[in-house]
Design a protein around this motif. Structure first.
Motif, mmCIF file in Angstrom:
data_model
loop_
_atom_site.group_PDB
_atom_site.id
_atom_site.type_symbol
_atom_site.label_atom_id
_atom_site.label_comp_id
_atom_site.label_asym_id
_atom_site.label_seq_id
_atom_site.Cartn_x
_atom_site.Cartn_y
_atom_site.Cartn_z
ATOM 1 N N ASN A 181 0.847 -1.180 0.000
ATOM 2 C CA ASN A 181 0.000 0.000 0.000
ATOM 3 C C ASN A 181 0.893 1.244 0.000
ATOM 4 O O ASN A 181 1.787 1.362 0.826
ATOM 5 N N SER A 182 0.662 2.142 -0.950
ATOM 6 C CA SER A 182 1.464 3.362 -1.070
ATOM 7 C C SER A 182 0.546 4.552 -1.208
ATOM 8 O O SER A 182 -0.609 4.428 -1.605
ATOM 9 N N GLY A 183 1.088 5.730 -0.911
ATOM 10 C CA GLY A 183 0.290 6.929 -1.076
ATOM 11 C C GLY A 183 0.976 8.139 -0.480
ATOM 12 O O GLY A 183 2.189 8.155 -0.267
ATOM 13 N N MET A 195 5.105 -4.582 12.120
ATOM 14 C CA MET A 195 4.691 -3.897 10.892
ATOM 15 C C MET A 195 5.888 -3.080 10.413
ATOM 16 O O MET A 195 6.636 -2.522 11.222
ATOM 17 N N VAL A 196 6.052 -2.997 9.083
ATOM 18 C CA VAL A 196 7.194 -2.296 8.500
ATOM 19 C C VAL A 196 6.708 -1.418 7.356
ATOM 20 O O VAL A 196 5.857 -1.829 6.575
ATOM 21 N N GLY A 197 7.288 -0.233 7.267
ATOM 22 C CA GLY A 197 6.980 0.664 6.167
ATOM 23 C C GLY A 197 8.105 1.666 5.997
ATOM 24 O O GLY A 197 9.100 1.641 6.725
ATOM 25 N N GLU A 198 7.929 2.535 5.002
ATOM 26 C CA GLU A 198 8.936 3.561 4.760
ATOM 27 C C GLU A 198 8.242 4.864 4.384
ATOM 28 O O GLU A 198 7.134 4.854 3.838
ATOM 29 N N THR A 199 8.917 5.958 4.694
ATOM 30 C CA THR A 199 8.391 7.284 4.405
ATOM 31 C C THR A 199 9.492 8.142 3.811
ATOM 32 O O THR A 199 10.632 8.112 4.280
ATOM 33 N N PHE A 209 4.479 7.522 1.452
ATOM 34 C CA PHE A 209 4.695 6.337 2.283
ATOM 35 C C PHE A 209 4.497 5.074 1.467
ATOM 36 O O PHE A 209 3.802 5.065 0.453
ATOM 37 N N HIS A 210 5.126 4.011 1.944
ATOM 38 C CA HIS A 210 4.935 2.658 1.417
ATOM 39 C C HIS A 210 4.785 1.746 2.629
ATOM 40 O O HIS A 210 5.707 1.651 3.443
ATOM 41 N N GLN A 211 3.648 1.105 2.752
ATOM 42 C CA GLN A 211 3.452 0.137 3.823
ATOM 43 C C GLN A 211 3.944 -1.209 3.292
ATOM 44 O O GLN A 211 3.288 -1.833 2.460
#
Length: 155
Positions: free
Chosen positions: A2-4, A30-34, A15-17
């Motif tokens: 999921n990105s947005g 949980m991991v993501g990037e911003t 962001f990218h989840q």
């Protein structure tokens, strides 16, 4: 994945989840990037994840691993708590690790630099319910007004 875009104007970020849903089985992580553009604020308005009180808030410990797109690049982090026990403002440089077991937090990229952070959240539930600082909640209303203005100007 999921990105947005979260936020708007000078507090927008991409962001990218990466691993936050049932497609990526994990018990607690949980991991993501911003990606925070030059001069923009991120995780804004400041929020926390320190109490288990669904549906308002879910307890999660958090870690940010920062990268900056230039060797001399930098940003700032603010980390604070309601009771004043935590009241930190510090420089973010490339390869900085920020542990956030509790408290509100926010980040800003210095003009001319992009601040990236890989974020890790862990708790009893794999759900993101950030609790926005009540003193800053009015910013969410401003976000809606700015979006409405932008949408109407782009017609």
């Amino acid at each position: 994945m999921n990105s947005g875009k979260w936020g708007i104007s000078n507090y927008s970020r991409v962001f990218h989840q990466i691993a936050v849903d049932e497609k990526h089985p994990a018990v607690k992580l949980m991991v993501g990037e911003t990606f925070t553009p030059s001069g923009n604020w991120s995780t804004y308005p400041p929020h926390r994840h320190e109490r288990h009180n669904p549906p308002e808030e879910v307890f999660l410990e958090e870690i940010y691993y920062y990268r900056v797109d230039h060797p001399k690049g930098w940003g700032l982090a603010r980390h604070y708590s309601d009771d004043g026990a935590i009241d930190f403002a510090g420089v973010i440089k490339d390869d900085t690790l920020h542990l956030i077991p509790k408290g509100y937090h926010t980040v800003v990229a210095a003009p001319g630099f992009t601040v990236y952070y890989l974020w890790f959240l862990a708790g009893e539930e794999r759900v993101q319910i950030p609790y926005v600082d009540p003193e800053m909640r009015f910013i969410d209303q401003a976000t809606k007004m700015i979006k409405n203005i932008e949408d109407n100007l782009s017609v």
